[in-house]
Design a protein around this motif. Structure first.
Motif, PDB file in Angstrom:
ATOM      1  N   LEU A   1       0.781  -1.173  -0.049  1.00  5.51           N
ATOM      2  CA  LEU A   1       0.118   0.130   0.009  1.00  5.51           C
ATOM      3  C   LEU A   1       0.846   1.256  -0.003  1.00  5.51           C
ATOM      4  CD1 LEU A   1      -2.766   1.048   0.275  1.00  5.51           C
ATOM      5  CD2 LEU A   1      -2.498   1.340   2.885  1.00  5.51           C
ATOM      6  N   GLY A   2       1.944   1.240   0.981  1.00  6.64           N
ATOM      7  CA  GLY A   2       2.736   2.287   0.964  1.00  6.64           C
ATOM      8  C   GLY A   2       3.603   2.679  -0.244  1.00  6.64           C
ATOM      9  N   ARG A   3       3.853   1.595  -0.913  1.00  7.38           N
ATOM     10  CA  ARG A   3       4.740   1.669  -2.152  1.00  7.38           C
ATOM     11  C   ARG A   3       3.767   2.322  -3.327  1.00  7.38           C
ATOM     12  NH1 ARG A   3      10.125   0.173  -2.872  1.00  7.38           N
ATOM     13  NH2 ARG A   3      10.673   0.597  -4.734  1.00  7.38           N
TER      14      ARG A   3
ATOM     15  N   PHE B   1       8.037   5.318   1.794  1.00  8.50           N
ATOM     16  CA  PHE B   1       6.368   5.032   2.043  1.00  8.50           C
ATOM     17  C   PHE B   1       5.942   3.577   2.391  1.00  8.50           C
ATOM     18  CE2 PHE B   1       7.092   9.078   0.052  1.00  8.50           C
ATOM     19  CZ  PHE B   1       6.312  10.006   1.182  1.00  8.50           C
ATOM     20  N   ALA B   2       7.031   2.644   1.663  1.00 11.49           N
ATOM     21  CA  ALA B   2       6.564   1.522   2.270  1.00 11.49           C
ATOM     22  C   ALA B   2       6.642   1.151   3.456  1.00 11.49           C
ATOM     23  CB  ALA B   2       7.653   0.471   1.373  1.00 11.49           C
ATOM     24  N   VAL B   3       7.515   1.612   4.222  1.00  9.68           N
ATOM     25  CA  VAL B   3       7.780   1.629   5.651  1.00  9.68           C
ATOM     26  C   VAL B   3       6.631   2.166   6.392  1.00  9.68           C
ATOM     27  CG1 VAL B   3       9.346   2.177   7.698  1.00  9.68           C
ATOM     28  CG2 VAL B   3      10.350   1.339   5.556  1.00  9.68           C
ATOM     29  N   ILE B   4       6.417   3.403   5.901  1.00 14.98           N
ATOM     30  CA  ILE B   4       5.152   4.093   6.688  1.00 14.98           C
ATOM     31  C   ILE B   4       3.958   3.157   6.654  1.00 14.98           C
ATOM     32  CG2 ILE B   4       4.018   6.164   6.674  1.00 14.98           C
ATOM     33  CD1 ILE B   4       6.712   7.637   5.853  1.00 14.98           C
TER      34      ILE B   4
ATOM     35  N   LEU C   1       9.270   9.986  13.223  1.00 13.55           N
ATOM     36  CA  LEU C   1       8.087  10.934  13.587  1.00 13.55           C
ATOM     37  C   LEU C   1       7.148  10.610  12.312  1.00 13.55           C
ATOM     38  CD1 LEU C   1       9.917  14.376  14.298  1.00 13.55           C
ATOM     39  CD2 LEU C   1       8.447  12.947  15.628  1.00 13.55           C
ATOM     40  N   LEU C   2       7.511  10.182  11.134  1.00  8.42           N
ATOM     41  CA  LEU C   2       6.695   9.922  10.148  1.00  8.42           C
ATOM     42  C   LEU C   2       5.747   8.769  10.581  1.00  8.42           C
ATOM     43  CD1 LEU C   2       8.538  10.895   6.678  1.00  8.42           C
ATOM     44  CD2 LEU C   2       6.669  12.230   8.026  1.00  8.42           C
ATOM     45  N   VAL C   3       6.601   7.664  11.095  1.00  8.82           N
ATOM     46  CA  VAL C   3       5.850   6.492  11.342  1.00  8.82           C
ATOM     47  C   VAL C   3       4.942   6.500  12.447  1.00  8.82           C
ATOM     48  CG1 VAL C   3       6.208   4.134  12.665  1.00  8.82           C
ATOM     49  CG2 VAL C   3       7.699   5.037  10.640  1.00  8.82           C
TER      50      VAL C   3
END
Lengths: 751, 751
Positions: A443-445, A471-474, A505-507
């Motif tokens: 989804l993030g990717r 964004f994959a990590v997030i 912070l983003l996470v």
């Protein structure tokens, strides 16, 4: 009664649990990796020649063999071991006793079932079963005995009580998740945040130690074995291996990254709650269907068949979807190109499942020293076949903006989401963590790819953050949080598994948003599963909804939910006791006595069913009416037994006592055996505070007294459960309609 | 009574607290960096010409000016603000009420005092004062009013109760440490592990949010300001800045690294407990000395003078010790040489304090593209002058095996240890975290240097772990743990500030060993400080030592520690109440009533002093004897006031009521106002469980009843404190010597 000590034995036990859990975590990884590799190497030549038919047949055949064993283990060998075991562990630690979940049979059944299910290619992971396995190991080791194996060693007997057992199980569960994830602190926090109900700082320290030992054992063993073959390097931890989804390139991040992060959070929350909704629906349907089958064997068999059906669909999707995707060049992260170290690990030249049916490529060293390669990969194959650990690594890779395209990502997201949702809860021991991380990663990717398609591949430092890998990590964090509603532990786990404290912070933002959005729609997955399984879990705060509105429990009192109780006199006849035990199923009884003739009977303490059994089976404590005080008092070890004695014997005994009139004149003086430190509340004690006391002190029953300290009722776990309170309130409501305005007091702020 | 709501206002408040705390964390960093830079730039030319005399005079002069203000603020402006404030915050959250600690005056006093003390060059850090500052901000904002500023806004009034206040203060404290360290999760866990006594998962989530906002605010502001000058890049987070002590090079670690890690753990534990021992001794001496001075002004003045003396010693050491060390080449981490990116940040060409009195060097680009430099540094200057944040960065740098030699490290370790130990507790607002991290870092690097001197500088992958930079990180964790005995939060903090999840296992091992060794010698620092300050803190478990042996409190009962209590009748005359309030200082009273004539008075509930004040000042609730039921009942908002009314007025009132005989015939019906949900225990309730109930439920007083539910005693926080129990037991012991064998039951395992 319980002696204080230097606690060295407790620490030793924690270490021992850690070592054993670590070994099993190592084993499960090795088994999965080995079987997975063997399976795909077998079909290598077919797939390279575009022979999808044979590939499908082979993969499915092997998979089916595995899944039949896996599912058969759960269905026939250890039917009490539920598919994942995690809700049961959570329930147990909350104070619910569930039979058989800590059996050695259940353990082996669920362990091998899980290993085979993951190897077969199901869309699932080994985490939740490892939590369960850790709990079973902790339970078995700490008690140093096993019913099944008929072992009862005379060591560590002081841990044979439910409080200590609970502590070890907490630690074992944490060690399970720590070792399988190589995230010692994250695993610990996961257990503290979501699994354990009762814990204190001392237990946290001991659990910390247990997790440390487990992770360490798993790492030492993994350092030198690969597919069960000794590789040398014993005790040498490669930086590469230590962190499972290591993100190597740090990015400068602009504040603008918050916008897609919040969007991802919302998407993760929506998708997560959708997952919970669908999964619960599917499981309800499944339960209904299977429960309609009367014959036990047929029921279990149909469970196995359902699991096989899931596998057939999974394998078909895995093998055939890549057919519709063409090959694209395999993009190696740009930064890695000129790092010579990468070359030494370069097994890129060997065939990789990524390449699938693409023409084989080769690598060469260009004159300027960089490595060139013309490998290509099938995007869908990379995403579907390499699901699980390796797939996540691909998704998290940075600097590979165009590795995966929109069509492949979207197709795989939909398929993976649906199939993993169907898989969870089937009759194989499966975990959900890897699927959650993976779905979220896709989804993030996807969001990252959309951003790249809008803004293009940015290479200057201001645009570097537009990286699908980030964004994959997030996305993983966001979807994970959307399903489980975890926050702190999830953040720590993400940092531990990616080694990227920079994007913390983003996470955190994504996790917060996803949790809020998810909670708007429904309850977290594990709470819903526990409700489905009718485990009377006590939440940290009672949430009672009546007529669509939250009820303020301060308006009610303990007497509104209590049941009338049966009291026992301090000097009670054997006859009465036996009758009481055989006619009721209560677990604890209030003991009362009359301080002076003519006065009311007052509450003195409680006694448990088990204690009464023990007393009744020792007839030397029986008193005749003329003897006032008994000279024989059972010693502490005689009274403390951990398990209910043989049921048949007890039944015979109770039967004898309750029929033979001679026992009407034999008495037992309960005084030395009652628990005088039983907590009581007064009848008009606020219900909110009653709940808090019940849960905070981890009680099993709570005696309600009136102002004269007479026992007027008893509250058990079931009485104080939110749904039971709701039912009671409805009755009250129907009874006295006039008091309705008092019944519900809402917050004026909300209206 | 307290309405349920969607809690949006609570989340809003948490966010608001986060923003404000973040701003202040940003401010304190900016002030410190700016003043530090200005100070050393001023003396640049003198030090480069070896003019130690002038340098010393200038640095000391500026430092003294700062420290006089800093210390003066603490001593005269906000004397109630203690040097660090952390023990007070811990005590408050445990349930002790301490006056003035959350004043706005205290806040500004301690904030500027801390900023100036750090800038002056004291060996201290801004962390503990920031925790305190966060707590004050949370307290002030959540109550939306200030006595000092005479502000009382009508918003968020529902938070004006002690439970909510405590929650906000917990969050504020966490936000303080999170934002100053850029370790949002670590800060949160620090507060949960060490500071907060009561918390639940909901509070943890809210605190998580608060920490997130605080860290975010601090980062956004820091991204664009440097020394208060706007630098552009607003909202652009450099990867470099996000992690304060970023370790860039991951190492392959051999299992052999455990040996030096355990040694470091032992050393950290020993040194840590030595620090605690010395610091407590010094503080006791300090207290004794200052308390012997009668005149208040002189006492405060002598505190300021002592702090100035510390500064003189500190500056002398800082400036003159480097004099004895010669210059050595400044080793740049080998890996960084060929990373071109490093060049763009290369302010290496500007003068750096490291160079001190060494001949200036220069950098140039060699023909093969690598950067060469002949900078040199004075090792002692680098360690002593650059203490704090920048120093830690130097220590953690990897690939710089020979940057610091044994003599410099050893000298600085001894000096830094002793001076920081003297500094902590002086009359300036100082924190201990940075000194702990720094001292530990030097210790670790020392061990690393010894290893390097034995095995040589290893460059192959098997020996790469012998890197002093790695051991500096482990040393920091170990010493930190030796002083504070933290485990989980410390590990997370170390990962967050170094971004090195790879060495997490080694950090965990060091932390475990150091904690165990430290606990063998003495209590953690904050517990000892709280004992010193006579804050009756309740530990998670009661540890009562009697005759050198641990006492099993299960052997005692509630009646052994209770005080006799004064009861109030349900219908009590105004006269009696007024007399009671003016002659006792109790905070809560049991209310009793007689259910029927001839029967005993039974316990009904409790009422607080504050409630009685309110009732007495509203004479419309007074009843004449003939009127049985009062028609006027005060409403909930009238009864709930957060603060004691004006004392003088109350005194006047009480005086009037207790002298005028007419009030003997006026009664108050207390029924609507008493807390019927007051927890009670029976007199022979086990003391162990009494303690657990008291602490777990966060009580302030606990009424002890007998079997007929008559109030026979009361237990307050002071009665249940370990040291008080010890005293009581000694009395019991002296009284009935015969029961001694029953008095102490030891664990047979330990003997």
């Amino acid at each position: 009664e319980k002696p204080n000590s230097s606690d060295w034995d407790r620490w030793f036990m924690m270490g021992l649990i850690g070592v054993v859990v670590g070994i099993f975590a190592f084993l499960i990884h090795q088994i999965i990796d080995y079987l997975f590799k063997v399976k795909w190497e077998l079909v290598e030549k077919y797939i390279q020649h575009n022979d999808f038919q044979t590939t499908w047949m082979l993969v499915l055949g092997i998979g089916l063999a595995m899944i039949l064993v896996s599912s058969g283990l759960v269905a026939f060998f250890s039917p009490s071991g539920s598919p994942s075991g995690l809700p049961e562990v959570i329930g147990y630690l909350n104070g619910v006793s569930i039979r058989h979940i800590f059996n050695i049979r259940t353990f082996f059944g669920s362990f091998f079932s899980c290993a085979l299910a993951v190897s077969a290619g199901m869309f699932c992971g080994p985490e939740a079963p490892m939590v369960h396995a850790g709990a079973v190991i902790a339970c078995g080791l700490s008690q140093f005995k096993s019913e099944t194996l008929r072992i009862n060693l005379p060591f560590f007997t002081r841990f044979r009580n439910s409080a200590d057992k609970r502590q070890f199980i907490t630690a074992g569960a944490a060690a399970g998740i720590s070792s399988v994830f190589r995230a010692p602190v994250g695993g610990l926090l996961f257990v503290l945040e979501d699994v354990a109900t009762f814990w204190n700082i001392k237990l946290a320290w001991q659990t910390f130690f247990c997790c440390l030992v487990a992770s360490f054992t798993a790492e030492v063993l993994s350092s030198s074995f690969c597919d069960f073959i000794y590789q040398g390097y014993f005790g040498f931890f490669k930086a590469e291996q230590g962190v499972i989804f290591w993100v190597k390139d740090m990015l400068d991040i602009s504040i603008l990254a918050i916008i897609p992060t919040v969007i991802l959070g919302v998407l993760g929350g929506v998708l997560g709650s959708l997952f919970v909704f669908l999964n619960i629906r599917i499981n309800k349907l499944r339960m209904k269907m299977f429960n309609s089958i009367q014959n036990n064997f047929l029921r279990q068999l149909s469970k196995v068949l359902e699991t096989s059906l899931i596998l057939v669909v999974t394998i078909t999707v895995t093998v055939y979807v890549p057919y519709f995707f063409s090959c694209s060049p395999n993009q190696i992260p740009s930064q890695l190109n000129n790092v010579s170290e990468h070359n030494s690990h370069g097994e890129q030249t060997a065939w990789d499942i990524n390449e699938y049916n693409c023409p084989p490529g080769s690598s060469w060293v260009a004159p300027n020293g960089t490595i060139m390669s013309n490998h290509s990969l099938n995007q869908a194959a990379a995403l579907l076949v390499k699901n699980g650990n390796q797939g996540v690594k691909l998704l998290y890779q940075r600097g590979t903006h165009e590795k995966f395209g929109f069509p492949a990502l979207f197709t795989c997201l939909v398929l993976y989401f649906l199939i993993s949702c169907w898989t969870a809860g089937s009759a194989a021991s499966t975990g959900l963590v890897i699927p959650m991380v993976y779905t979220g990663g896709i989804l993030g990717r996807l969001v990252g790819v959309i951003l790249v398609s809008i803004f293009g591949v940015q290479h200057d430092e201001y645009g570097a953050w537009i990286d699908p890998g980030l964004f994959a990590v997030i996305g993983s964090a966001s979807y994970f949080s959307g399903v489980t509603r975890l926050t702190i532990s999830l953040t720590v786990i993400m940092v531990e598994i990616t080694n990227d404290a920079q994007s913390i912070l983003l996470v955190m933002i994504a996790v917060m948003v996803a949790k809020t959005v998810g909670s708007y729609f429904n309850q977290p997955l594990f709470s819903s599963l526990m409700q489905l399984k009718c485990i009377p879990y006590l939440e940290a705060e009672p949430i009672v909804v009546h007529g669509k509105r939250k009820v303020n429990l301060e308006m009610f009192s303990a007497k509104d939910v209590m049941k009338p109780c049966i009291t026992i006199n301090l000097q009670e006849s054997v006859f009465v006791l036996a009758e009481l035990l055989s006619t009721t199923s209560h677990n604890g009884f209030p003991v009362v006595y009359r301080p002076a003739p003519g006065q009311d009977e007052v509450f003195l303490g409680t006694i448990t069913r088990l204690d009464l059994y023990i007393l009744l089976s020792n007839n030397k404590v029986f008193l005749t009416p003329d003897k006032d005080k008994c000279s024989v008092v059972l010693t502490y070890p005689e009274v403390t037994v951990e398990k209910q004695p043989d049921e048949a014997r007890i039944d015979r005994l109770l039967n004898k006592y309750s029929t033979d009139p001679q026992y009407q004149h034999l008495f037992i003086n309960l005084e030395p055996y009652i628990n005088k430190s039983a907590v009581t509340v007064q009848a008009n004690f606020s219900l909110q505070r009653t709940y808090v006391i019940f849960r905070t002190l981890g009680l099993r029953h709570l005696v309600v007294t009136d102002l004269q300290n007479r026992a007027v009722g008893i509250i058990t776990r079931k009485d104080i459960n939110s749904s039971h309170i709701e039912k009671k309130l409805t009755q009250l409501d129907a009874g006295k309609l006039d008091s309705e305005e008092e019944l519900l007091k809402y917050n004026k702020h909300t209206q």
